[in-house]
Design an enzyme around this catalytic site. Structure first.
Site, PDB file in Angstrom:
ATOM      1  N   GLY A 315     -19.522 -29.145  28.035  1.00 24.15           N
ATOM      2  CA  GLY A 315     -19.066 -28.637  29.324  1.00 24.15           C
ATOM      3  C   GLY A 315     -17.563 -28.501  29.358  1.00 24.15           C
ATOM      4  N   MET A 317     -13.608 -30.299  27.326  1.00 23.73           N
ATOM      5  CA  MET A 317     -13.018 -31.142  26.282  1.00 23.73           C
ATOM      6  C   MET A 317     -11.576 -31.463  26.644  1.00 23.73           C
ATOM      7  SD  MET A 317     -13.098 -32.838  23.564  1.00 23.73           S
ATOM      8  CE  MET A 317     -11.669 -33.689  22.909  1.00 23.73           C
ATOM      9  N   ASN A 319      -8.724 -32.151  25.286  1.00 23.24           N
ATOM     10  CA  ASN A 319      -7.582 -31.991  24.377  1.00 23.24           C
ATOM     11  C   ASN A 319      -6.267 -32.230  25.130  1.00 23.24           C
ATOM     12  OD1 ASN A 319      -9.506 -30.714  22.428  1.00 23.24           O
ATOM     13  ND2 ASN A 319      -9.400 -29.029  23.888  1.00 23.24           N
ATOM     14  N   HIS A 351     -12.637 -35.322  35.631  1.00 18.00           N
ATOM     15  CA  HIS A 351     -13.035 -36.121  34.466  1.00 18.00           C
ATOM     16  C   HIS A 351     -12.076 -35.878  33.297  1.00 18.00           C
ATOM     17  CE1 HIS A 351     -16.172 -37.982  31.768  1.00 18.00           C
ATOM     18  NE2 HIS A 351     -15.464 -37.301  30.870  1.00 18.00           N
ATOM     19  N   GLU A 352     -11.820 -34.623  32.984  1.00 17.80           N
ATOM     20  CA  GLU A 352     -10.983 -34.322  31.822  1.00 17.80           C
ATOM     21  C   GLU A 352      -9.522 -34.700  32.048  1.00 17.80           C
ATOM     22  OE1 GLU A 352     -12.505 -33.959  29.287  1.00 17.80           O
ATOM     23  OE2 GLU A 352     -14.440 -33.249  30.002  1.00 17.80           O
TER      24      GLU A 352
END
Length: 926
Positions: A315, A317, A319, A351-352
């Site tokens: 969904g 990432m 980075n 969340h990320e």
């Protein structure tokens, strides 16, 4: 915000300390190192040897988006810390230029005043272990050196490593190049120490077509254009793990904004979709501001870029500084996206961005500790979303995830939160609801039990060796012992409670969805209320049994015999509760009289169904409980009830072919459907907007004629005018499912119409809605056609899994299809975690022991480490369903004569019975 800040900075620093200290526990001197003398000794090892560790990478890459190849070089500054003549690092699917490999070390290590350049005697790529072994003639000098390697590789189509994604621009198909390195695929882009503890800085340079946008973790410091190519150089990064390195090259447009402290935030998307990025941009800026105060620490990089990628297996990432997303997780279209789509963008972005602090700044030592990384980010994402959009009440919807975590951890084939990972190939299988949702749930459980204030102290204990020890010191509670019982063993307890002589008696045992006995003992943070939310008690359940005098909770003894008792208040604990018949009757009355919160009504429903499935509660008593929910209007409760209804429908049909629960559930859902209607209402809640579509979908699945007719009318209007107000995005999925429920081999019009809409739209969320509806037809021939469509070139690889949840009537067709196409499916999806969706979605819904055996036989010679755990879990679910169906059959046959005693109408025993609601009672109708 000061309350939130106290929790945030304290918990972050405690977690950070825990992981940082673990990450430092690795050998750093030659006395701790075994000198390996044979290249063979490196093969088959789960981890890299640590006699050399990287400090800095200087990477240059030149991707060719036409040939789908890339060339590159890497200069790695490393420190040799033990006597060795070998350097071993990771490399996979790369062609190494062996003549280019060299190791340069400073003059201090040589009698020569100049730098010394060593060439390896042998360069060995061990493909099965994904390592590159360099064998030098002499022992390498201790200290810093520079390892240089040139290489080539392919931009693959597997959505891992350095890969290609396709898109259209002005009607022309084009390629973009993207990286996805988590968990262990940086090695497919450049040789490296591809383990999370091996952190270093990264200096990246890209040679790309001049018309394209080239992004990496850090801001651009120089861009030189020479003809059709440009060379883009980026600032050197802070130290980070290889899985956080990111590169994106393609044709993009963007929107941007600045945070209050000057951080430039951009959202990149395909040209023409820039307006769809505005909502995520606003969310990102506000979330960075929230986290800055929450963590008591500003965002650490000068820029944050978020990119929508058309082909993306996850969904999103995290980075560092360049977060990548699947398009549906980042883009929001005001006219065509749903309320649920909007909420997903918020939760995923939050969340990320949480990882930009926790996970990126401080990283786990090895994947065994994945749960801390992901569990914390999941927990705090809901905290952020609740702060940004308090009217959404997202914590009530956390329980959708919470239920999924309980479901998986209720299997015998589960795993502890902190699971030992031996081989990198095992990582994909623990990127699951145990690591994410159970991890988040136990953090929430601990925070709820200790209270917010107990987390504030941890800032001053940032150097303590252990997270639990830090929290234990501040709270005075046995946190280490408590939490080890939740993280070191798999599963969770069911707490049984009964009334004896005006006392509550508590016992615990491991809950297994199969109903069988399980071992385990937990320290359970019990929260309970008695008769009122003002009469509350918290304690730790540590022994079996424990008692509590109800007089401690209620001053009026006259109320003790009738007062309701609710354990696990607000469902903050990761356990189930089983009440005796007396307490269950009191709760049923409390639900009917609306004494309980929506979250507690949800908890009682979810626990009761789980106990029914585990054959610890009769189906008839469960139906009686459902009767208390006939006037339910809350999203959290009804959404769960809808999911339960689908499962009950499937399994009762298997247990008693010809039987139906459709009328029963239609009656149960009609009240809320009539309240909500088909049209959005001015000022309605976010949850009502999401619920409308789910309720109408359920009525369509169960064949409610008025719903099917109205859906057809609205769909016809939509075909004539795609902007008609009659088909609001929130009800489109319901209408599409309703259309497919009337499609058959002899009446294909709805199916063909939906395919046409799919082909015409460029909105990914609309395509997803259609794909998830196409397999809803009761006609197996149409189901097969829809499944074949998923494998066509018209469906992106990662989108195929959206159509695997077939109708009850299509399950056997889907299983045959899976077997027939397994070789193709395994080849296409087998390298990543998406392959597990094919098994879980198609295998798990069955409910017979014979089918479980057939499934086991088919996969006996086809199992590998990527699917082994998922396959075992899916087969276990089939057994659980089969036992439940068997129990239902026995209950229906042996107890039908007694139903009149429980307000059920007695009818002749016949297996093609239909369960309906009549004047508030459940009856079996022929």
């Amino acid at each position: 915000m000061s309350y939130i800040k106290g929790i945030g900075c304290g918990l972050l620093l405690a977690l950070a300390s825990y992981i940082y200290i673990r990450s430092r526990r690795r050998p750093d001197s030659r006395k701790n190192m075994k000198v390996m003398v044979s290249m063979e000794e490196f093969k088959g090892q789960p981890r890299l040897p640590k006699f050399a560790v990287p400090k800095r990478y200087d990477i240059r890459l030149k991707p060719n988006l036409t040939t789908c190849k890339f060339a590159g070089s890497v200069a790695i500054e490393l420190k040799v810390v033990a006597d060795t003549s070998f350097i071993v690092l990771n490399a996979a699917e790369l062609s190494i230029d062996t003549t280019s490999v060299s190791f340069t070390y400073p003059a201090a290590h040589s009698s020569n005043s100049k730098q010394q350049v060593l060439k390896p005697l042998k360069v060995d790529v061990v493909e099965e272990d994904e390592i590159l072994v360099l064998n030098f003639a002499d022992t390498l000098p201790i200290g810093l050196g520079l390892l240089t390697i040139h290489f080539q590789g392919s931009l693959n189509d597997k959505m891992k490593g350095f890969y290609i994604s396709t898109y259209e621009h002005n009607g022309e198909k084009k390629n973009m190049a993207i990286t996805q390195f988590k968990p262990d695929d940086a090695r497919r882009c450049f040789p490296c120490w591809d383990e999370p503890a091996c952190k270093a800085t990264f200096k990246i340079t890209l040679d790309v077509p001049s018309e394209l946008v080239a992004l990496s973790n850090m801001p651009i410091i120089e861009e030189k254009v020479v003809g059709d190519l440009k060379t883009v150089s980026y600032q050197e990064s802070p130290i980070m793990s290889t899985y956080l390195v990111a590169i994106v090259v393609g044709l993009f447009d963007y929107v941007e904004h600045l945070t209050s402290d000057g951080v430039k935030v951009r959202v990149y998307c395909q040209v023409g979709k820039v307006n769809q990025g505005k909502f995520a941009l606003d969310v990102a800026v506000r979330t960075l501001e929230f986290y800055k105060e929450y963590f008591a620490m500003p965002y650490s990089l000068p820029k944050l870029e978020m990119v929508a990628i058309p082909d993306f297996s996850f969904g999103s990432m995290e980075n560092y500084g360049l977060v990548t997303y699947y398009e549906t997780a980042l883009l929001y279209d005001v006219q065509h996206s749903t309320a649920a789509d909007k909420q997903r963008v918020v939760i995923v972005v939050a969340h990320e961005l949480a990882h930009q602090w926790f996970g990126n700044l401080v990283t786990m030592e090895w994947w065994t500790h994945l749960w801390l990384n992901e569990g914390f980010a999941t927990w705090v994402s809901y905290l952020a979303a609740d702060c940004l959009f308090p009217q959404w009440r997202v914590w009530t919807q956390f329980h959708d995830d919470y239920t999924e975590g309980l479901g998986m951890d209720g299997l015998r084939v589960s795993h502890p939160i902190e699971v030992k990972i031996n081989q990198a190939s095992e990582i994909d299988e623990i990127i699951d609801s145990i690591s994410y949702i159970k991890g988040a749930s136990v953090i929430r459980m601990l925070q709820s039990y200790l209270g917010a204030a107990c987390f504030q102290f941890a800032w001053s204990n940032a150097n303590t060796k252990d997270l639990w020890a830090a929290l234990e010191e501040g709270s005075g509670e046995p946190v280490n012992k408590l939490m080890n019982s939740w993280t070191k063993q798999k599963g969770y307890p069911v707490v049984s409670v009964k009334v004896e002589d005006k006392k509550l008696v508590f016992e615990q045992s491991r809950f297994l969805a199969s109903g069988s006995h399980g071992d385990g003992q937990w320290i359970v943070p019990i929260t309970l209320c008695c008769g009122s939310y003002d009469a509350r008690k918290n304690f730790l359940l540590q022994t079996n049994p424990e008692t509590l005098d109800m007089k401690e909770l209620m001053s009026e003894e006259s109320n003790l015999a009738s007062a309701w008792v609710k354990l696990n208040v607000d469902q903050t604990g990761f356990y189930r509760v089983k009440y005796d018949e007396d307490l269950e009757a009191r709760l049923r009355n409390a639900i009917e009289n609306k004494y309980l919160s929506a979250t507690d009504r949800f908890g009682i429903l979810d626990d009761s169904f789980a106990l029914c499935m585990a054959r610890q509660k009769s189906f008839i008593s469960f139906l009686a409980l459902l009767n208390a929910y006939k006037e339910e209007l809350e999203y959290t409760v009804l959404s769960t009830l809808i999911k339960i209804s689908y499962k009950v429908d499937r399994i009762t049909a298997d247990a008693a072919p010809g039987s139906s629960v459709a009328s029963f559930f239609i009656e149960l859902f009609l009240h809320s459907a009539m309240k909500l209607g088909w049209e959005p209402k001015t000022g309605e809640s976010h949850q009502d907007a999401m619920l409308r579509g789910e309720i109408l979908t359920a009525l369509a699945v169960f064949g409610h004629n008025l719903t099917l007719e109205e859906a057809s009318r609205r769909f016809d209007a939509f075909l004539d005018d795609r902007n008609t107000p009659l088909l609001h995005p929130d009800i489109r999925k319901a209408v599409y499912v309703a259309v497919m429920r009337r499609v058959s081999t002899s009446n294909r019009f709805g199916y063909e119409d939906l395919l046409r809409v799919y082909r015409e739209t460029n909105l990914r969320q609309e395509k997803a809605r259609i794909l998830s509806s196409l397999t809803s037809s009761p006609d197996p021939n149409i189901t097969l056609e829809a499944l074949n469509f998923l494998l066509s070139s018209e469906v992106r690889t990662q989108d195929a899994v959206l159509g695997l949840a077939v109708s009850r009537e299509g399950r056997e067709t889907a299983w045959s299809w899976l077997k027939n196409y397994w070789e193709h499916i395994s080849k296409t999806w087998g390298s990543g975690y998406l392959i597990t969706h094919f098994i879980n979605s198609i295998v798990s819904p069955f409910a017979s022991f014979e089918k479980a055996e057939e499934i086991q036989e088919f996969f006996a010679s086809r199992t590998n480490s990527k699917i082994a755990r998922t396959l075992k879990q899916s087969i276990e679910r089939v057994h659980i369903n089969a036992y439940w169906a068997q129990g239902f059959r026995i209950e229906l046959q042996n107890h039908l004569a007694r139903f009149s005693e429980r307000n059920f109408v007695v009818l002749p025993q016949k297996m093609d019975a239909k369960i309906e609601m009549l004047e508030g009672y459940c009856i079996f109708v022929l």
